[in-house]
Design a protein around this motif. Structure first.
Motif, short mmCIF file in Angstrom:
data_model
loop_
_atom_site.label_atom_id
_atom_site.label_comp_id
_atom_site.label_asym_id
_atom_site.label_seq_id
_atom_site.Cartn_x
_atom_site.Cartn_y
_atom_site.Cartn_z
N LEU A 61 -1.03 9.08 -11.77
CA LEU A 61 -0.28 9.67 -10.66
C LEU A 61 1.11 9.05 -10.60
N GLU A 62 2.06 9.84 -10.15
CA GLU A 62 3.44 9.38 -10.07
C GLU A 62 3.56 8.26 -9.03
N GLY A 63 4.11 7.16 -9.50
CA GLY A 63 4.11 5.94 -8.69
C GLY A 63 4.81 6.03 -7.36
N TYR A 64 5.92 6.72 -7.28
CA TYR A 64 6.68 6.74 -6.03
C TYR A 64 6.62 8.09 -5.31
N ARG A 65 5.75 8.96 -5.75
CA ARG A 65 5.70 10.29 -5.15
C ARG A 65 4.29 10.69 -4.69
N GLU A 66 3.37 10.59 -5.62
CA GLU A 66 2.05 11.15 -5.30
C GLU A 66 1.23 10.21 -4.43
N ARG A 67 0.51 10.80 -3.52
CA ARG A 67 -0.21 10.04 -2.50
C ARG A 67 -1.39 9.29 -3.10
N CYS A 68 -1.54 8.06 -2.66
CA CYS A 68 -2.73 7.27 -2.99
C CYS A 68 -3.20 6.64 -1.67
N ALA A 69 -4.29 7.17 -1.13
CA ALA A 69 -4.74 6.75 0.20
C ALA A 69 -5.41 5.38 0.16
N THR A 70 -5.40 4.70 1.31
CA THR A 70 -5.98 3.35 1.38
C THR A 70 -6.93 3.15 2.56
N ASP A 71 -7.17 4.20 3.32
CA ASP A 71 -8.01 4.04 4.51
C ASP A 71 -9.47 3.81 4.13
N VAL A 72 -10.17 3.11 4.98
CA VAL A 72 -11.58 2.84 4.75
C VAL A 72 -12.31 2.81 6.09
N THR A 73 -13.52 3.34 6.10
CA THR A 73 -14.34 3.34 7.31
C THR A 73 -15.56 2.44 7.07
N LEU A 74 -15.79 1.53 8.01
CA LEU A 74 -16.88 0.57 7.88
C LEU A 74 -17.89 0.77 9.01
#
Lengths: 442, 231
Positions: A61-74
């Protein structure tokens, strides 16, 4: 102090300078060494793993453009109100007592700014801590210092602590010099005594009892709060399986690199197993029970960088937890205090006498004057900055592996650099398909 | 005062339904009484209460009955399992029969009365609760007890008061042995006065003069290598 090593001066591998110093210290004082921090010896760790970035067979994925989510539910298994974090990095349990009120406030500020949780510690919950932590996990420890149902109800999650990585099987200690009036009152103990925290819970033994204890805590809080179970890494495969069986929503595994406020050096360096094999064993147990990603897994013990975060997630963790690194972010071991570290017989980068209460940085102390050295607002900002860096680094790696969410990282994205790491993590040695000891089993 | 009594049959109602109903009671619920039938040794009955309600359990209860109680009065007409009134903050819990291990463990306040015997670790890590056991207590009772009073009408098992802090122990019968740093202490007038008031409140016929007092020698409060063999 630098020492010129001349030809003919051969240092013993078995009796090096540290060993000789410890023998001399023990002979002088007649008591074992107590210190803070975690294991300092070289251990197989996340440094011994690398990512296989995308190329021909994988699509990045494009480093500065495409989304990479980080949310987590515990806590999705049983709790009515699971914990939703914006980043997969949480702040580990550290007590008010071991830490100053300013440090606890700074941890809350930094975590809240980045959308993650903090955790209480032995000694109970302070109002400042609750106020400054949007998401607060309340530890339920063997000592039950300060434990009360009102704080249980105002917590966001409950963490039943069976042990920690620095000392699996050991209780806690807070030396008398750190027992201020406020700490003593919160723990219902006389001021100035060397305070022991029990190593086992007073009203349950074994996993069958734990099942009933979890049920009681759920009943008291009307099944609202996620219940975590934290173990120090030792027999992690079995501990994880038994915690799942007992009904935990979240398992927290703390490897032997995990820090402590005060423990015997012999305990820190010689009891427990490293984070790397512990994580792999916990994931194996969850998968065998069909509970991976249903019961969430938090790993801690030596997490320092976004690379460590990404590797932990790739091996199967849902989130990581940091303690020592968070304190360093606040200002622990800063060169700013070098002169005072020297007066204490140490240096910036080496200070680990958290038990002593004389921390020049004002973090591991109950001395009001020292405590005031830490500005909670500035400390919180530094922690938030650090947490953002961890997150961005993990996203960078995840995108390079073609993942649109950091939790999509997987073991197949990793290779091991050493035979030890390959065997412990069950990750193939780089450039081979070889996993020493086989790919499965515990 | 006109007391409304609610009747709950645990063969038809779940523990979760019962506890949530009790938790929903408003602060001024002193005129409310609850009778719990068919407890059948269920765990976590009436735990986490936080209003001055009176709950009568008509039979045996399992683990953690009345755990973390605040302000409520809970009477168990039977025996109880592990950890009755554990971490109690205030209120009254009265066991008419015997209690299993860790009765009143880590309790911060309130009064726990056990008419029969209590098993091992009674009052372990207690933090201000008063516990009156009319019968005997098992081994390691008042282990690491921090504050409060453990009063035993019968005998006490091995290692009574091991590593005790500032809690007080009163025993009428025999003590098999004392744990580390626990010693017999003088019974002064204020101790007899405390016991007399407690016995009057609990409506028991013990005589304060028949009890002996035990507490911390305070020799192990700060670790010293010369004491290593005592740990």
């Amino acid at each position: 102090m630098s020492l010129e090593i001349k030809p003919g001066m051969r240092e013993s591998a078995s009796f090096d300078r540290n060993v000789i110093h410890e023998i001399q210290r023990a002979a002088e004082t007649g008591i074992y060494d107590i210190r803070g921090w975690g294991a300092k010896r070289r251990l197989p760790h996340f440094d011994d793993l690398v990512f296989l970035g995308a190329s021909m067979s994988r699509y990045p994925l494009e480093g500065y453009r495409e989304r990479c989510a980080t949310d987590v539910t515990l806590g999705t298994r049983c709790a009515k109100k699971p914990i939703r974090l914006k980043i997969p990095v949480t702040i580990a349990g550290m007590s008010f007592g071991a830490l100053s009120a300013q440090a606890k406030e700074a941890l809350g500020r930094g975590a809240s700014e980045t959308g993650t949780s903090t955790t209480t510690g032995d000694g109970g919950m302070t109002d400042e801590e609750r106020h400054h932590s949007k998401i607060l996990v309340y530890q339920y420890l063997p000592s039950r210092y300060g434990m009360n149902p009102d704080d249980l109800r105002r917590a966001d999650a409950i963490e039943i602590v069976l042990g920690q990585g620095a000392k699996p099987g050991g209780g806690g200690m807070l030396l008398g010099r750190k027992i201020s009036d406020r700490v003593a009152a919160m723990r219902t103990l006389p001021k100035g005594i060397d305070q022991r925290s029990a190593c086992r819970h007073p009203d349950w033994t074994g996993p069958d009892d734990l099942t009933i204890k979890i049920e009681e805590l759920r009943e008291i809080t009307d099944w609202q709060k996620p219940v975590y179970v934290k173990v120090g890494a030792s027999r992690t495969y079995y501990d994880t399986a038994l915690a799942v069986k007992a009904g935990a929503d979240v398992i927290v595994v703390d490897g032997m690199q995990g820090g402590t406020g005060a423990t015997q050096d012999v305990f820190i360096e010689h009891v427990g197993i490293p984070t790397l094999p512990a994580l792999r064993q916990a994931v194996e147990a969850l998968k065998e029970l069909g509970m991976h990603r249903k019961v969430q897994l938090i790993i801690s013990g030596g997490i320092r960088s976004g690379a460590d975060v990404a590797k932990a997630l790739a091996m199967g963790a849902d989130a990581v937890s940091i303690g020592t690194a968070a304190l360093i972010a606040l200002g622990c071991n800063s060169p700013k205090w070098q002169k005072e570290y020297e007066q204490l017989g140490t240096a910036a980068g080496f200070y680990d006498d958290y038990q002593d209460g004389r921390d020049p940085a004002g973090i591991t102390t109950q001395d009001p004057e020292l405590g005031r050295r830490l500005d909670p607002v500035a400390g919180g900002r530094r922690l938030a900055n650090y947490l953002r860096v961890l997150t961005m680094e993990a996203q960078t790696v995840a995108r390079a592996c073609g993942k649109s969410h950091v939790l999509n990282l997987e073991p197949e994205d990793l290779a091991a650099l050493t035979i030890e790491a390959a065997a412990m993590a069950k990750i193939p040695l780089a450039g081979t398909s070889w996993i020493p000891g086989g790919a499965a089993g515990c | 005062m006109n007391k409304k009594t609610s009747l709950v049959d645990l063969s038809r109602t779940s523990i979760r339904e019962l506890n949530q109903a009790l938790h929903r009671l408003p602060a001024g619920s002193g005129s409310t009484r609850w009778r719990i039938r068919e407890p059948r040794g269920a765990h976590a009955i009436a735990c986490g209460l936080n209003s001055p309600v009176r709950v009568e359990i008509e039979g045996h209860a399992g683990y953690y009955c009345a755990g973390m109680n605040q302000r409520a009065t809970v009477v168990i007409h039977g025996n109880t399992g592990v950890g009755v009134a554990e971490n109690m903050m205030s209120g009254l819990v009265h066991v008419k029969g015997n209690a299993s291990q860790s009765a009143g463990a880590t309790g911060h306040g309130g009064l726990l009365i056990i008419d029969g015997d209590a098993s091992a670790r009674c009052g372990i890590s207690m933090k201000g609760i008063d516990i009156l056991v009319q019968g005997s207590v098992g081994h390691a009772s008042a282990f690491m007890a921090q504050a409060g009073n453990l009063v035993v009408g019968g005998d006490a098992g091995e290692a009574l008061g091991d590593s005790i802090y500032e809690a007080r122990i009163f025993v009428r019968g025999k003590v098999k042995d004392l744990g580390s740093d626990c010693v017999e202490k003088e019974m002064r007038p204020e101790h007899r006065e405390f016991l007399a008031k407690l016995f009057a409140r609990a409506k028991v016929r013990f005589r304060p003069g028949d009890f002996r007092r035990y507490g911390s020698a305070r020799q192990l409060y700060n670790f010293h290598v010369d004491h290593a063999a005592k740990y």
